[in-house]
Scaffold this motif. Structure first.
Motif, PDB file in Angstrom:
ATOM      1  N   VAL A   1      58.205   4.183   6.560  1.00 25.87           N
ATOM      2  CA  VAL A   1      57.194   3.402   7.278  1.00 25.87           C
ATOM      3  C   VAL A   1      56.045   4.300   7.729  1.00 25.87           C
ATOM      4  O   VAL A   1      54.874   3.920   7.642  1.00 25.87           O
ATOM      5  N   ALA A   2      56.373   5.510   8.189  1.00 32.73           N
ATOM      6  CA  ALA A   2      55.330   6.450   8.602  1.00 32.73           C
ATOM      7  C   ALA A   2      54.444   6.842   7.418  1.00 32.73           C
ATOM      8  O   ALA A   2      53.207   6.885   7.546  1.00 32.73           O
ATOM      9  N   LEU A   3      55.071   7.105   6.270  1.00 29.56           N
ATOM     10  CA  LEU A   3      54.276   7.435   5.076  1.00 29.56           C
ATOM     11  C   LEU A   3      53.388   6.261   4.691  1.00 29.56           C
ATOM     12  O   LEU A   3      52.205   6.437   4.392  1.00 29.56           O
ATOM     13  N   PHE A   4      53.933   5.057   4.703  1.00 27.18           N
ATOM     14  CA  PHE A   4      53.181   3.858   4.356  1.00 27.18           C
ATOM     15  C   PHE A   4      51.984   3.680   5.296  1.00 27.18           C
ATOM     16  O   PHE A   4      50.851   3.445   4.857  1.00 27.18           O
ATOM     17  N   GLY A   5      52.236   3.817   6.596  1.00 28.11           N
ATOM     18  CA  GLY A   5      51.150   3.689   7.569  1.00 28.11           C
ATOM     19  C   GLY A   5      50.084   4.748   7.396  1.00 28.11           C
ATOM     20  O   GLY A   5      48.886   4.459   7.485  1.00 28.11           O
ATOM     21  N   LEU A   6      50.509   5.974   7.139  1.00 28.54           N
ATOM     22  CA  LEU A   6      49.565   7.064   6.937  1.00 28.54           C
ATOM     23  C   LEU A   6      48.710   6.830   5.694  1.00 28.54           C
ATOM     24  O   LEU A   6      47.483   7.003   5.729  1.00 28.54           O
ATOM     25  N   LEU A   7      49.340   6.420   4.609  1.00 30.07           N
ATOM     26  CA  LEU A   7      48.586   6.164   3.374  1.00 30.07           C
ATOM     27  C   LEU A   7      47.597   5.014   3.552  1.00 30.07           C
ATOM     28  O   LEU A   7      46.449   5.097   3.080  1.00 30.07           O
ATOM     29  N   LEU A   8      48.014   3.946   4.219  1.00 25.66           N
ATOM     30  CA  LEU A   8      47.095   2.835   4.468  1.00 25.66           C
ATOM     31  C   LEU A   8      45.939   3.254   5.366  1.00 25.66           C
ATOM     32  O   LEU A   8      44.785   2.880   5.133  1.00 25.66           O
ATOM     33  N   THR A   9      46.240   4.039   6.392  1.00 26.85           N
ATOM     34  CA  THR A   9      45.200   4.491   7.321  1.00 26.85           C
ATOM     35  C   THR A   9      44.172   5.374   6.616  1.00 26.85           C
ATOM     36  O   THR A   9      42.966   5.181   6.791  1.00 26.85           O
ATOM     37  N   VAL A  10      44.651   6.319   5.831  1.00 31.02           N
ATOM     38  CA  VAL A  10      43.737   7.214   5.113  1.00 31.02           C
ATOM     39  C   VAL A  10      42.892   6.429   4.113  1.00 31.02           C
ATOM     40  O   VAL A  10      41.678   6.639   4.002  1.00 31.02           O
ATOM     41  N   ASP A  11      43.530   5.510   3.393  1.00 27.35           N
ATOM     42  CA  ASP A  11      42.797   4.705   2.422  1.00 27.35           C
ATOM     43  C   ASP A  11      41.763   3.811   3.108  1.00 27.35           C
ATOM     44  O   ASP A  11      40.638   3.662   2.623  1.00 27.35           O
ATOM     45  N   ALA A  12      42.134   3.193   4.234  1.00 21.70           N
ATOM     46  CA  ALA A  12      41.208   2.319   4.960  1.00 21.70           C
ATOM     47  C   ALA A  12      40.048   3.130   5.536  1.00 21.70           C
ATOM     48  O   ALA A  12      38.899   2.686   5.508  1.00 21.70           O
ATOM     49  N   ALA A  13      40.346   4.326   6.066  1.00 21.35           N
ATOM     50  CA  ALA A  13      39.294   5.170   6.629  1.00 21.35           C
ATOM     51  C   ALA A  13      38.316   5.631   5.554  1.00 21.35           C
ATOM     52  O   ALA A  13      37.118   5.794   5.815  1.00 21.35           O
ATOM     53  N   ALA A  14      38.812   5.806   4.333  1.00 21.55           N
ATOM     54  CA  ALA A  14      37.940   6.226   3.231  1.00 21.55           C
ATOM     55  C   ALA A  14      37.212   5.036   2.608  1.00 21.55           C
ATOM     56  O   ALA A  14      36.345   5.221   1.754  1.00 21.55           O
ATOM     57  N   GLY A  15      37.571   3.816   3.036  1.00 24.87           N
ATOM     58  CA  GLY A  15      36.930   2.628   2.495  1.00 24.87           C
ATOM     59  C   GLY A  15      37.379   2.282   1.084  1.00 24.87           C
ATOM     60  O   GLY A  15      36.663   1.601   0.361  1.00 24.87           O
ATOM     61  N   ARG A  16      38.566   2.733   0.684  1.00 30.02           N
ATOM     62  CA  ARG A  16      39.039   2.504  -0.682  1.00 30.02           C
ATOM     63  C   ARG A  16      40.279   1.618  -0.740  1.00 30.02           C
ATOM     64  O   ARG A  16      40.900   1.510  -1.778  1.00 30.02           O
ATOM     65  N   LEU A  17      40.649   1.009   0.383  1.00 31.02           N
ATOM     66  CA  LEU A  17      41.864   0.196   0.424  1.00 31.02           C
ATOM     67  C   LEU A  17      41.630  -1.131  -0.295  1.00 31.02           C
ATOM     68  O   LEU A  17      40.744  -1.905   0.065  1.00 31.02           O
ATOM     69  N   THR A  18      42.427  -1.365  -1.315  1.00 25.96           N
ATOM     70  CA  THR A  18      42.404  -2.621  -2.062  1.00 25.96           C
ATOM     71  C   THR A  18      43.838  -3.122  -2.177  1.00 25.96           C
ATOM     72  O   THR A  18      44.793  -2.390  -1.873  1.00 25.96           O
ATOM     73  N   TRP A  19      44.004  -4.368  -2.625  1.00 29.53           N
ATOM     74  CA  TRP A  19      45.355  -4.913  -2.789  1.00 29.53           C
ATOM     75  C   TRP A  19      46.193  -4.114  -3.780  1.00 29.53           C
ATOM     76  O   TRP A  19      47.358  -3.825  -3.489  1.00 29.53           O
ATOM     77  N   PRO A  20      45.658  -3.723  -4.939  1.00 33.46           N
ATOM     78  CA  PRO A  20      46.486  -2.918  -5.857  1.00 33.46           C
ATOM     79  C   PRO A  20      46.904  -1.582  -5.246  1.00 33.46           C
ATOM     80  O   PRO A  20      48.038  -1.127  -5.437  1.00 33.46           O
ATOM     81  N   ARG A  21      46.002  -0.953  -4.499  1.00 34.55           N
ATOM     82  CA  ARG A  21      46.360   0.320  -3.872  1.00 34.55           C
ATOM     83  C   ARG A  21      47.391   0.103  -2.770  1.00 34.55           C
ATOM     84  O   ARG A  21      48.311   0.907  -2.601  1.00 34.55           O
ATOM     85  N   ALA A  22      47.276  -0.983  -2.011  1.00 34.97           N
ATOM     86  CA  ALA A  22      48.258  -1.287  -0.972  1.00 34.97           C
ATOM     87  C   ALA A  22      49.631  -1.535  -1.605  1.00 34.97           C
ATOM     88  O   ALA A  22      50.655  -1.091  -1.069  1.00 34.97           O
ATOM     89  N   LEU A  23      49.675  -2.208  -2.748  1.00 34.05           N
ATOM     90  CA  LEU A  23      50.938  -2.407  -3.455  1.00 34.05           C
ATOM     91  C   LEU A  23      51.502  -1.083  -3.962  1.00 34.05           C
ATOM     92  O   LEU A  23      52.715  -0.869  -3.934  1.00 34.05           O
ATOM     93  N   LEU A  24      50.627  -0.210  -4.424  1.00 33.86           N
ATOM     94  CA  LEU A  24      51.061   1.113  -4.874  1.00 33.86           C
ATOM     95  C   LEU A  24      51.681   1.893  -3.718  1.00 33.86           C
ATOM     96  O   LEU A  24      52.748   2.490  -3.861  1.00 33.86           O
ATOM     97  N   TRP A  25      51.034   1.861  -2.552  1.00 29.90           N
ATOM     98  CA  TRP A  25      51.554   2.582  -1.384  1.00 29.90           C
ATOM     99  C   TRP A  25      52.870   1.956  -0.910  1.00 29.90           C
ATOM    100  O   TRP A  25      53.774   2.665  -0.469  1.00 29.90           O
ATOM    101  N   THR A  26      52.986   0.640  -1.026  1.00 29.69           N
ATOM    102  CA  THR A  26      54.230  -0.033  -0.672  1.00 29.69           C
ATOM    103  C   THR A  26      55.368   0.430  -1.574  1.00 29.69           C
ATOM    104  O   THR A  26      56.471   0.733  -1.108  1.00 29.69           O
ATOM    105  N   GLY A  27      55.081   0.496  -2.876  1.00 30.92           N
ATOM    106  CA  GLY A  27      56.094   0.971  -3.827  1.00 30.92           C
ATOM    107  C   GLY A  27      56.482   2.412  -3.575  1.00 30.92           C
ATOM    108  O   GLY A  27      57.666   2.779  -3.657  1.00 30.92           O
ATOM    109  N   LEU A  28      55.504   3.243  -3.252  1.00 33.21           N
ATOM    110  CA  LEU A  28      55.789   4.652  -2.971  1.00 33.21           C
ATOM    111  C   LEU A  28      56.654   4.803  -1.720  1.00 33.21           C
ATOM    112  O   LEU A  28      57.607   5.586  -1.701  1.00 33.21           O
ATOM    113  N   ALA A  29      56.351   4.033  -0.689  1.00 34.82           N
ATOM    114  CA  ALA A  29      57.149   4.079   0.546  1.00 34.82           C
ATOM    115  C   ALA A  29      58.565   3.573   0.285  1.00 34.82           C
ATOM    116  O   ALA A  29      59.543   4.132   0.802  1.00 34.82           O
ATOM    117  N   ALA A  30      58.692   2.524  -0.523  1.00 35.39           N
ATOM    118  CA  ALA A  30      60.022   1.995  -0.852  1.00 35.39           C
ATOM    119  C   ALA A  30      60.821   3.014  -1.657  1.00 35.39           C
ATOM    120  O   ALA A  30      62.030   3.170  -1.456  1.00 35.39           O
TER     121      ALA A  30
END
Length: 165
Positions: A20-49
């Motif tokens: 969960v910490a990795l997932f949150g960190l990846l989403l936060t970094v992606d959102a801060a960089a302005g690159r967060l999209t649904w496919p990337r969020a799914l990728l980060w979800t898969g990586l955390a899982a």
């Protein structure tokens, strides 16, 4: 009487918290960089899982004459009253490999036995019976090494608690 790994629930919580910490960190970094999209969020979800799946420890239980180790996908059981070999596995992570007369095989982290005396007692009692019957031909040394490690750890704990160390 069935003995089980008392630290398993805490290890499971640790695995979930890390993922969960990795997932949150990846989403936060992606959102801060302005690159967060649904496919990337799914990728980060898969990586955390995937991280969670790697970190979840197997659940170890021992009863009279058997020891089982349940992972994410399947459960392996070995008859400890019919052991034919006990050996240390080669590799980075040290494992105790138990094999019975039915050619069933279980690999267990020795730390599980160090942290859970009831599990060790079940295995040791059944293994001694196998040695007496002559079925355990390979592995008496491995069991003795583990027994010595457990005895040293318990003695160190007693000395620490009593203030003698």
């Amino acid at each position: 009487m069935t003995a089980h790994d008392h630290g398993w629930a805490a290890d499971l919580r640790f695995a979930i918290h890390c993922s969960v910490a990795l997932f949150g960190l990846l989403l936060t970094v992606d959102a801060a960089a302005g690159r967060l999209t649904w496919p990337r969020a799914l990728l980060w979800t898969g990586l955390a899982a995937l991280l969670c799946a790697v970190l979840v420890p197997p659940r170890v239980r021992a009863g009279v004459g058997r020891l089982s180790c349940r992972g994410l996908l399947r459960e392996r059981t070995v008859r400890t009253d019919r052991l034919v070999s006990v050996r240390w596995s080669d590799g980075v992570a040290q494992r105790l490999v138990l094999r019975d007369t039915d050619d069933c095989r279980v690999e267990v982290d020795p730390e599980v036995f160090l942290a859970n005396p009831a599990l060790w007692h079940r295995l040791d009692e059944d293994a001694r019976g196998c040695v007496e019957r002559g079925t355990l031909r390979c592995g008496v040394t491995a069991l003795r090494q583990l027994s010595d490690r457990i005895d040293r750890r318990h003695a160190r704990t007693v000395f620490t608690i009593s203030g003698l160390e």
